[in-house]
Design a protein around this motif. Structure first.
Motif, mmCIF file in Angstrom:
data_model
loop_
_atom_site.group_PDB
_atom_site.id
_atom_site.type_symbol
_atom_site.label_atom_id
_atom_site.label_comp_id
_atom_site.label_asym_id
_atom_site.label_seq_id
_atom_site.Cartn_x
_atom_site.Cartn_y
_atom_site.Cartn_z
ATOM 1 N N LEU A 160 6.452 19.627 -74.484
ATOM 2 C CA LEU A 160 6.188 18.549 -75.431
ATOM 3 C C LEU A 160 7.442 18.143 -76.191
ATOM 4 C CD1 LEU A 160 2.747 19.656 -76.959
ATOM 5 C CD2 LEU A 160 3.156 18.025 -75.113
ATOM 6 N N LYS A 161 8.328 19.098 -76.422
ATOM 7 C CA LYS A 161 9.560 18.813 -77.160
ATOM 8 C C LYS A 161 10.585 18.057 -76.321
ATOM 9 C CE LYS A 161 9.236 22.819 -80.276
ATOM 10 N NZ LYS A 161 9.841 24.134 -80.631
ATOM 11 N N PHE A 175 7.908 6.274 -74.948
ATOM 12 C CA PHE A 175 8.225 5.240 -75.927
ATOM 13 C C PHE A 175 9.482 5.593 -76.727
ATOM 14 C CE2 PHE A 175 3.510 5.337 -75.637
ATOM 15 C CZ PHE A 175 3.357 4.181 -74.876
ATOM 16 N N GLY A 176 10.387 6.336 -76.068
ATOM 17 C CA GLY A 176 11.665 6.651 -76.682
ATOM 18 C C GLY A 176 11.673 7.839 -77.614
ATOM 19 N N VAL A 177 10.558 8.534 -77.752
ATOM 20 C CA VAL A 177 10.517 9.718 -78.627
ATOM 21 C C VAL A 177 9.840 10.870 -77.890
ATOM 22 C CG1 VAL A 177 10.451 8.351 -80.743
ATOM 23 C CG2 VAL A 177 8.311 9.029 -79.648
ATOM 24 N N ALA A 178 10.147 12.087 -78.323
ATOM 25 C CA ALA A 178 9.496 13.257 -77.736
ATOM 26 C C ALA A 178 8.000 13.223 -78.039
ATOM 27 C CB ALA A 178 10.118 14.542 -78.286
ATOM 28 N N ILE A 179 7.181 13.527 -77.046
ATOM 29 C CA ILE A 179 5.732 13.438 -77.254
ATOM 30 C C ILE A 179 5.235 14.501 -78.233
ATOM 31 C CG2 ILE A 179 5.325 12.346 -75.018
ATOM 32 C CD1 ILE A 179 4.379 15.016 -73.938
ATOM 33 N N ALA A 180 6.078 15.467 -78.565
ATOM 34 C CA ALA A 180 5.706 16.449 -79.587
ATOM 35 C C ALA A 180 5.525 15.802 -80.949
ATOM 36 C CB ALA A 180 6.766 17.541 -79.676
ATOM 37 N N ASN A 181 6.032 14.583 -81.131
ATOM 38 C CA ASN A 181 5.877 13.891 -82.399
ATOM 39 C C ASN A 181 4.494 13.270 -82.563
ATOM 40 O OD1 ASN A 181 8.544 14.266 -83.492
ATOM 41 N ND2 ASN A 181 9.290 12.859 -81.928
ATOM 42 N N GLN A 237 0.063 17.521 -81.143
ATOM 43 C CA GLN A 237 0.330 18.685 -82.008
ATOM 44 C C GLN A 237 -0.957 19.452 -82.278
ATOM 45 O OE1 GLN A 237 2.155 17.145 -85.559
ATOM 46 N NE2 GLN A 237 3.965 16.354 -84.472
ATOM 47 N N HIS A 238 -2.046 18.707 -82.542
ATOM 48 C CA HIS A 238 -3.335 19.359 -82.802
ATOM 49 C C HIS A 238 -3.812 20.131 -81.574
ATOM 50 C CE1 HIS A 238 -4.434 16.364 -86.262
ATOM 51 N NE2 HIS A 238 -3.477 17.213 -86.586
ATOM 52 N N ALA A 239 -3.621 19.549 -80.395
ATOM 53 C CA ALA A 239 -4.033 20.233 -79.165
ATOM 54 C C ALA A 239 -3.245 21.523 -78.969
ATOM 55 C CB ALA A 239 -3.841 19.306 -77.971
ATOM 56 N N ALA A 240 -1.943 21.494 -79.268
ATOM 57 C CA ALA A 240 -1.118 22.697 -79.131
ATOM 58 C C ALA A 240 -1.535 23.768 -80.136
ATOM 59 C CB ALA A 240 0.359 22.342 -79.311
#
Length: 382
Positions: free
Chosen positions: A263-264, A269-275, A280-283
Motif C-alpha cells: 500500500l505504501k 492518481f499520483g499518490v500512494a494508495i496507503a493515503n 487504511q481501515h482495511a489494513a
C-alpha cells in the motif's frame, strides 16, 4: 494472564527468526515446494541442531522440557516463513502422543530419536466422508494373537510420505461414532500393508491418503488404553488445533506486513494508495484479527500446558481455533483484495500466504465445528 516472554523464550524466538530469514526466503521456499520431496533434509537437520524438535521432549529424555507455549512461539515464526518441514506432526503431536500415551520403553526409545531429528511422525485420524467428527472411526483393529490387525483408510494425512511412524486411530469395539472403543496405535509407515496415495496440497505442502490392509501391530504399539483412546485422541486434536492456529498467526502477521508495504509503494492518481482512508481501515482490521488470534492462541497454549481440567483445555482450544479459522479467511481475503491481481500470482508471496491460511482454516476443524463444540460444552455445564 502474563504473555511476556522469558529471556530463554526471547532467545528461542530470535533463533527461529534467523532460521526463517536465512533458509526460507520466498523464492527458495517456492522452489522447495515444487521439488519432488517437498521438504529439505538440510533444513530438518538444522531444526534438530537448533534444539527445536526437542522443545517438548522432557529433559530426562534429552529434550528441552518446554511446553506448548514454547512450541507455539516456534510455530508462529515458522508460519511467517511458510516452512514446509513437518514440525507440528512430529515435535508437537508425535511428542505429545509419546509422553502421554506410549509405554515406558517405547517412549524412552523414540523421544531421543525425535530430538535428534531421526524420526518423523504423521497423524492419521480423519477419514473419507468423516468431516471433523472426533469419534467417527471406521478403521478397524481386530485382535490377532497378542497384537492387532488394522484395516481402513485415512484421508489427507499431512506429511505422511515423510513420516517414519503414523499415529493411527482405529476402532477396537463399538459403533463407528462411539467414543468408547477407540484405540490409538503407533504404526511403522513402511509396515507391510500400509500404502500411500501422495499429492501436493493447494498451499504447496504434502499430504496422502493412507490405506491399511491387514497391517499387523504388536501390543507395544498401543498408545494409552485399549478401547479407551478417545480422551488421548481429543487431547492430540486440541494440540493440533492450537498448533496450526499459532502457525496461522505468523502467516497473518507476515501477510499484513506485506500488504502494508504494498500500500505504501503502489500509487494511484499520483499518490500512494496507503493515503486512502478506506484502505487504511482495511489494513487495521487485518491487524486486529491477527492480534486477537494471537491472544487466543497463546491463551489456549497456556491452558494446554498448565490447566488440569480437561474441559477447560478443550474450551480454550475450541475458542482459539474457531476464531483463527474465521480470522485467517478474513485476513487472507482482505490482503488479496488490497493487492489486486498481483496478489494471486505464483511469483508473489501474498497468494501463497492466502493458500496456507485457507488450508489451516479447515485443519483440525473449521470455525463452525469448533463453535458447535463450545456450545455443546456450555450446555453440558449448564
Amino acid at each position: 494472564m502474563d504473555f511476556s516472554l522469558s529471556d530463554e523464550q526471547q532467545l528461542l524466538v530470535e533463533s527461529v527468526e534467523r532460521f526463517v530469514r536465512n533458509e526460507y526466503p520466498f523464492d527458495a521456499r517456492r522452489k522447495l515446494a515444487e521439488s519432488e520431496d517437498g521438504i529439505s533434509a538440510k533444513n530438518w537437520g538444522t531444526l534438530a541442531e537448533m534444539g527445536l524438535l526437542a522443545v517438548m521432549v522432557p529433559e530426562d529424555q534429552g529434550g528441552i522440557g518446554g511446553s506448548m507455549v514454547d512450541a507455539a512461539l516456534i510455530l508462529e515464526k515458522l508460519g511467517a516463513g511458510l516452512v514446509l518441514e513437518p514440525f507440528m506432526p512430529t515435535a508437537v503431536l508425535g511428542v505429545r502422543a509419546l509422553t502421554a500415551g506410549a509405554k515406558g520403553d517405547v517412549r524412552d526409545a523414540l523421544l531421543g530419536q525425535v530430538a535428534e531429528g531421526a524420526l518423523k511422525f504423521g497423524f492419521a485420524h480423519y477419514e473419507p466422508r468423516g468431516r471433523y467428527a472426533r469419534t467417527r472411526v471406521t478403521t478397524r483393529a481386530e485382535r490377532s494373537g497378542e497384537g492387532f490387525t488394522l484395516s481402513g483408510v485415512k484421508a489427507v494425512v499431512r506429511n505422511a510420505q515423510h513420516a517414519d511412524k503414523l499415529i493411527v486411530s482405529a476402532r477396537t469395539a463399538g459403533g463407528e461414532r462411539d467414543a468408547q472403543g477407540i484405540t490409538l496405535f503407533l504404526v511403522d509407515a513402511g509396515a507391510a500393508g500400509v500404502s500411500l496415495k501422495s499429492y501436493m496440497t493447494v498451499d504447496g505442502g504434502r499430504a496422502a491418503d493412507v490405506t491399511f490392509e491387514g497391517v499387523q501391530v504388536g501390543p507395544e504399539t498401543v498408545l494409552g488404553e485399549v478401547d479407551g483412546g478417545a480422551a488421548l485422541l481429543s487431547d492430540l486434536l486440541d494440540h493440533g488445533a492450537v498448533a496450526v492456529s499459532a502457525e496461522a498467526v505468523g502467516a497473518m502477521k507476515a501477510l499484513h506486513m506485506l500488504t502494508v508495504d504494498y500500500l505504501k509503494t503502489r500509487e494511484q492518481f499520483g499518490v500512494a494508495i496507503a493515503n486512502f482512508q478506506v484502505l487504511q481501515h482495511a489494513a487495521v482490521d487485518m491487524m486486529n484479527h491477527m492480534e486477537q488470534s494471537r491472544s487466543l492462541a497463546y491463551a489456549a497454549a497456556m491452558a494446554l500446558a498448565e490447566e488440569d481440567d480437561a474441559t477447560a483445555r478443550a474450551r480454550a482450544a475450541a475458542a482459539c481455533k474457531a476464531h483463527t479459522s474465521r480470522s485467517g479467511r478474513l485476513v487472507g481475503q482482505a490482503a488479496i483484495q488490497l493487492h489486486g491481481g498481483i496478489g494471486m500470482t505464483e511469483e508473489y508471496a501474498a497468494g501463497h500466504y492466502f493458500k496456507r491460511l485457507t488450508m489451516i482454516e479447515g485443519e483440525f476443524g473449521d470455525h463452525d465445528h469448533h463453535l458447535d463444540r463450545m456450545v455443546a460444552m456450555i450446555r453440558r455445564a449448564a
